[in-house]
Design an enzyme around this catalytic site. Structure first.
Site, PDB file in Angstrom:
ATOM      1  N   ILE A 127       0.782   1.877 -13.764  1.00 29.07           N
ATOM      2  CA  ILE A 127       0.983   1.079 -14.967  1.00 29.07           C
ATOM      3  C   ILE A 127       0.164   1.617 -16.126  1.00 29.07           C
ATOM      4  O   ILE A 127       0.650   1.720 -17.255  1.00 29.07           O
ATOM      5  CB  ILE A 127       0.633  -0.399 -14.667  1.00 29.07           C
ATOM      6  CG1 ILE A 127       1.727  -1.006 -13.773  1.00 29.07           C
ATOM      7  CG2 ILE A 127       0.479  -1.203 -15.948  1.00 29.07           C
ATOM      8  CD1 ILE A 127       1.442  -2.405 -13.285  1.00 29.07           C
ATOM      9  N   TYR A 164      -6.592 -10.243  -3.937  1.00 26.79           N
ATOM     10  CA  TYR A 164      -5.950  -9.579  -5.085  1.00 26.79           C
ATOM     11  C   TYR A 164      -5.401 -10.631  -6.042  1.00 26.79           C
ATOM     12  O   TYR A 164      -5.652 -10.601  -7.248  1.00 26.79           O
ATOM     13  CB  TYR A 164      -4.820  -8.682  -4.579  1.00 26.79           C
ATOM     14  CG  TYR A 164      -3.950  -8.100  -5.667  1.00 26.79           C
ATOM     15  CD1 TYR A 164      -4.327  -6.929  -6.314  1.00 26.79           C
ATOM     16  CD2 TYR A 164      -2.763  -8.721  -6.053  1.00 26.79           C
ATOM     17  CE1 TYR A 164      -3.537  -6.394  -7.314  1.00 26.79           C
ATOM     18  CE2 TYR A 164      -1.964  -8.189  -7.050  1.00 26.79           C
ATOM     19  CZ  TYR A 164      -2.355  -7.025  -7.677  1.00 26.79           C
ATOM     20  OH  TYR A 164      -1.575  -6.500  -8.670  1.00 26.79           O
ATOM     21  N   THR A 210       4.220   1.971  -8.611  1.00 26.62           N
ATOM     22  CA  THR A 210       2.935   2.601  -8.899  1.00 26.62           C
ATOM     23  C   THR A 210       2.376   3.102  -7.591  1.00 26.62           C
ATOM     24  O   THR A 210       2.858   2.751  -6.526  1.00 26.62           O
ATOM     25  CB  THR A 210       1.903   1.601  -9.460  1.00 26.62           C
ATOM     26  OG1 THR A 210       1.497   0.727  -8.399  1.00 26.62           O
ATOM     27  CG2 THR A 210       2.455   0.777 -10.592  1.00 26.62           C
TER      28      THR A 210
END
Ligand SMILES: *[C@@H]1O[C@H](CO)[C@@H](O)[C@H](O)[C@H]1NC(C)=O
Ligand SMILES: *[C@@H]1O[C@H](CO)[C@@H](O)[C@H](O)[C@H]1NC(C)=O
Ligand SMILES: *[C@@H]1O[C@H](CO)[C@@H](O)[C@H](O)[C@H]1NC(C)=O
Ligand SMILES: *[C@@H]1O[C@H](CO)[C@@H](O)[C@H](O)[C@H]1NC(C)=O
Ligand SMILES: *[C@@H]1O[C@H](CO)[C@@H](O)[C@H](O)[C@H]1NC(C)=O
Length: 296
Positions: free
Chosen positions: A37, A170, A207
């Protein structure tokens, strides 16, 4: 109501508010810039300005700078080594970048990892790293500190708004980034510093950290052994978008975004802004939900 996601990019840019952002000669510093990103955002910013890329891996940093220089010409992009979780290193990068270009206008806190087995590392990079990047962004851009004002964009995730059960730590770090951004939305911060802060929440994006293999290595299924992640994630990855789409979303935000606004960029669509309810509007009401089931 107009469904924003249905509006194509060009229409969205055309109706940008009159004070549209002037990219001319703007200098950006992007953390986590050499891949994923961060790289998508760097690439879009280079169409109109100059970028300092900050990341940890020197070989990859050098290689990416070479590729981008071939594409955009020399003298538009530099790479500096910096670990966002190390305040001193990051400060050195801000200092060197500002000395190199003679100023700073945009900071994108893009560094992030998925690493459930190592929660301290995860929090240091995803949460503390964003705090440090933001503090430095204010220090180097605030008009109260001799800067020329600017924009800070923090990269969160759709899983900072909605929880994702399989990577709880996360998800927590990304919710932290959204919470801090919303706390800074008070216009008094803008008046004092002339620094606009915004949060972008990308959906599933192609990604390195989200390649299926790495994602699963980064997960700890200690608490849910035996879960068939491959079957689960296999269907999930069909929503994957390009990191360039996130870069384009950042350009829209620079043009259109208000102080403290939170945006989602997903499914290869133009971004849309989200609003949060106040807690009383979220009060659980058993009675009305019972009636809603039948008459809602
Ligand atoms: C960005 O650059 C493109 C082409 O390089 C140009 O057409 C466009 O007007 C620029 N946009 C801004 C906002 O400066
Ligand atoms: C990166 O490039 C710089 C300058 O071009 C060079 O000094 C440095 O050794 C390179 N580092 C790596 C790891 O390739
Ligand atoms: C960078 O750090 C040096 C040494 O502390 C200082 O003299 C200089 O003013 C700093 N540069 C910027 C742009 O802040
Ligand atoms: C970005 O995050 C930092 C720290 O997490 C916070 O200080 C800043 O206000 C945030 N900005 C936005 C808009 O998210
Ligand atoms: C930031 O907020 C202030 C106060 O609401 C507003 O006057 C200003 O136009 C906003 N700036 C931007 C660039 O969004």
């Amino acid at each position: 109501m107009i469904q924003r996601t249905a509006v194509p990019f060009l229409a969205l840019l055309a109706c940008a508010r009159s004070g549209s952002y002037d990219f001319n000669g703007k200098i950006a510093l992007v953390t986590g810039a050499s891949r994923g990103i961060g790289l998508g955002i760097t690439t879009q910013l280079l169409l109109n300005g100059s970028v300092t890329m900050v990341s940890v891996n020197a070989a990859r940093g050098n290689q990416t700078v070479q590729l981008l220089t071939e594409k955009f010409g020399s003298g538009k992009v530099i790479w500096l080594q910096g670990d966002v979780s190390d305040a001193e290193q990051l400060e050195e990068a801000f200092n060197a970048s500002t000395s190199h270009w003679g100023g700073l206008d945009i900071v994108v806190n893009g560094a992030g990892v998925v690493d459930e087995p190592h929660p301290a590392r995860l929090i240091n990079i995803n949460a503390l790293g964003v705090v440090q990047g933001t503090i430095l962004g204010f220090r180097y851009m605030s008009i109260a500190k001799g800067g020329r004002g600017g924009v800070i964009i923090n990269v969160s995730s759709i899983y900072g708004i909605d929880p994702i059960s399989f990577v709880p730590v996360y998800s927590g770090t990304k919710a932290f980034v959204v919470g801090l951004g919303r706390s800074f939305s008070n216009p008094l911060y803008y008046y004092y510093n002339n620094v606009r802060v915004m949060t972008i929440c990308p959906g599933i994006t192609k990604t390195d950290i989200l390649s299926k293999e790495q994602f699963m290595n980064g997960m700890s299924n200690k608490f849910l052994p035996g879960l068939n992640l491959i079957a689960y994630l296999g269907s999930w990855f069909i929503y994957e978008q390009s990191s360039d789409n996130v870069g384009k979303a950042v350009i829209v935000m620079l043009n259109d975004g208000e102080n403290g606004s939170v945006w989602v960029s997903e499914n290869e669509q133009p971004p849309y802004q989200v609003e949060f309810s106040n807690r009383r509007a979220m009060k659980k009401n058993k009675l009305s939900s019972f009636f809603d089931q039948f008459f809602g």
